[in-house]
Design an enzyme around this catalytic site. Structure first.
Site, PDB file in Angstrom:
ATOM      1  N   CYS A 157      29.597  35.125  17.572  1.00  0.00           N
ATOM      2  CA  CYS A 157      30.891  34.935  19.037  1.00  0.00           C
ATOM      3  C   CYS A 157      30.717  34.177  20.021  1.00  0.00           C
ATOM      4  CB  CYS A 157      30.221  36.283  19.981  1.00  0.00           C
ATOM      5  SG  CYS A 157      29.644  38.081  19.449  1.00  0.00           S
ATOM      6  N   ARG A 177      34.729  33.708  20.864  1.00  0.00           N
ATOM      7  CA  ARG A 177      35.784  34.339  20.275  1.00  0.00           C
ATOM      8  C   ARG A 177      35.494  35.940  21.295  1.00  0.00           C
ATOM      9  NH1 ARG A 177      33.954  38.712  17.123  1.00  0.00           N
ATOM     10  NH2 ARG A 177      32.055  38.923  16.654  1.00  0.00           N
ATOM     11  N   SER A 178      34.801  35.638  21.128  1.00  0.00           N
ATOM     12  CA  SER A 178      34.226  37.650  21.986  1.00  0.00           C
ATOM     13  C   SER A 178      33.337  37.936  23.054  1.00  0.00           C
ATOM     14  CB  SER A 178      34.104  38.445  20.909  1.00  0.00           C
ATOM     15  OG  SER A 178      33.871  39.549  21.701  1.00  0.00           O
ATOM     16  N   ASN A 179      33.321  38.365  24.079  1.00  0.00           N
ATOM     17  CA  ASN A 179      32.095  38.436  24.693  1.00  0.00           C
ATOM     18  C   ASN A 179      31.910  39.522  25.798  1.00  0.00           C
ATOM     19  OD1 ASN A 179      30.932  36.568  28.052  1.00  0.00           O
ATOM     20  ND2 ASN A 179      30.177  37.361  26.844  1.00  0.00           N
ATOM     21  N   ASN A 188      24.998  34.419  28.333  1.00  0.00           N
ATOM     22  CA  ASN A 188      25.100  33.505  27.230  1.00  0.00           C
ATOM     23  C   ASN A 188      25.457  32.243  28.015  1.00  0.00           C
ATOM     24  OD1 ASN A 188      27.454  35.759  25.564  1.00  0.00           O
ATOM     25  ND2 ASN A 188      25.454  34.408  24.963  1.00  0.00           N
ATOM     26  N   HIS A 218      35.917  41.348  27.410  1.00  0.00           N
ATOM     27  CA  HIS A 218      36.390  42.500  28.353  1.00  0.00           C
ATOM     28  C   HIS A 218      34.760  43.319  28.870  1.00  0.00           C
ATOM     29  CE1 HIS A 218      34.247  41.999  23.496  1.00  0.00           C
ATOM     30  NE2 HIS A 218      33.638  42.729  24.597  1.00  0.00           N
TER      31      HIS A 218
END
Length: 276
Positions: A157, A177-179, A188, A218
């Site tokens: 991620c 890329r994604s959280n 993070n 998201h």
């Protein structure tokens, strides 16, 4: 108010008010009961944290600081993919029969590559360049290795860090890329803030700015009540990060060398389920 609270509030309020739902799409993540885990999201969220001013940890929800530091050391210092090397169970859902998460995260950082200066893994190359080539615009890491994706139990991620020395300060850009905003966003941020401090100290630099770039920010459908609960909680000033002044070598840092002084926060009423 902690600056991290301010950033989190702005991000999730924007997602809840203006985000796009994926309920009409087929999605990979599932809840433990097998139900598809849908999200509401915003594309390309960019947040900046000046680490010279304060440590970016939320107080709207109490964060597991020690476990977060333990995980970042597991990835970047131990370069491990074995969950037995962690002191928490956050990776258990992605562990294979061999007790590893496959060729992911720390494994990639530990792979050695040949350069004209010698053979380095990605972490040691950063350390070398910060000391010997601080003006370089090529100081970066990337663990999204396409050739190995089929052997990773979870695609990375947070996959790339770019380091930049400006004057006597070390800055960094974290690309993600994604959280999962409710579970992992501030987790993070505080991890990579600690990491930037470690690299700065090891290289005789001062810590500067951490920029967090999120492609897909998201909130999962089942997390929305908890996010609203967080937003109703009181806000406290940011704590002070105390780092053991006797440690100067990147590989000598331990979890206990990082202490938060004056950390006040509200515990979440119940544990958040993680979509897998």
């Amino acid at each position: 108010m902690s600056y991290a609270d301010k950033v989190f509030r702005a991000n999730v309020e924007d997602i809840l008010a203006n985000g796009v739902w994926d309920t009409e799409m087929q999605v990979r993540p599932r809840w433990l009961d097998g139900t598809p885990a849908h999200t509401v999201k915003k594309f390309c969220v960019v947040n900046r944290y000046d680490l010279s001013k304060e440590f970016p940890i939320m107080t709207l929800r109490k964060q597991g600081f020690k476990n977060a530091v333990d995980e970042i050391l597991w990835i970047w210092q131990k370069k491990s993919n074995r969950i037995a090397d962690l002191h928490s169970h956050i990776w258990d859902s992605w562990a294979g029969e061999d007790g590893t998460i496959g060729k992911a995260y720390g494994y990639q950082l530990g792979v050695k590559h040949k350069y004209k200066e010698g053979e380095f893994d990605q972490v040691d190359r950063v350390l070398y360049d910060l000391k010997n080539n601080p003006a370089s615009r090529r100081i970066m890491t990337n663990i999204y290795t396409f050739a190995d994706l089929h052997e990773m139990n979870l695609y990375p991620c947070a996959y790339s860090m770019t380091f930049n020395v400006t004057g006597d300060r070390l800055n960094g850009i974290l690309n993600q890329r994604s959280n999962d905003m409710a579970v992992a966003n501030n987790w993070n941020v505080m991890q990579y803030a600690v990491l930037l401090h470690m690299f700065a100290i090891s290289s005789g630099l001062k810590v500067g700015e951490l920029v967090h770039v999120i492609a897909d920010a998201h909130i999962y459908d089942r997390h929305i009540p908890y996010v609203k609960e967080m937003l109703s909680n009181p806000e406290y000033p940011a704590p002070k990060l105390i780092i053991n002044p006797d440690v100067k070598n990147f590989y000598d840092f331990k979890v206990e060398d990082f202490v938060l002084e004056g950390y006040e926060a509200t515990p979440l009423s119940s544990r958040l389920e993680v979509a897998v």
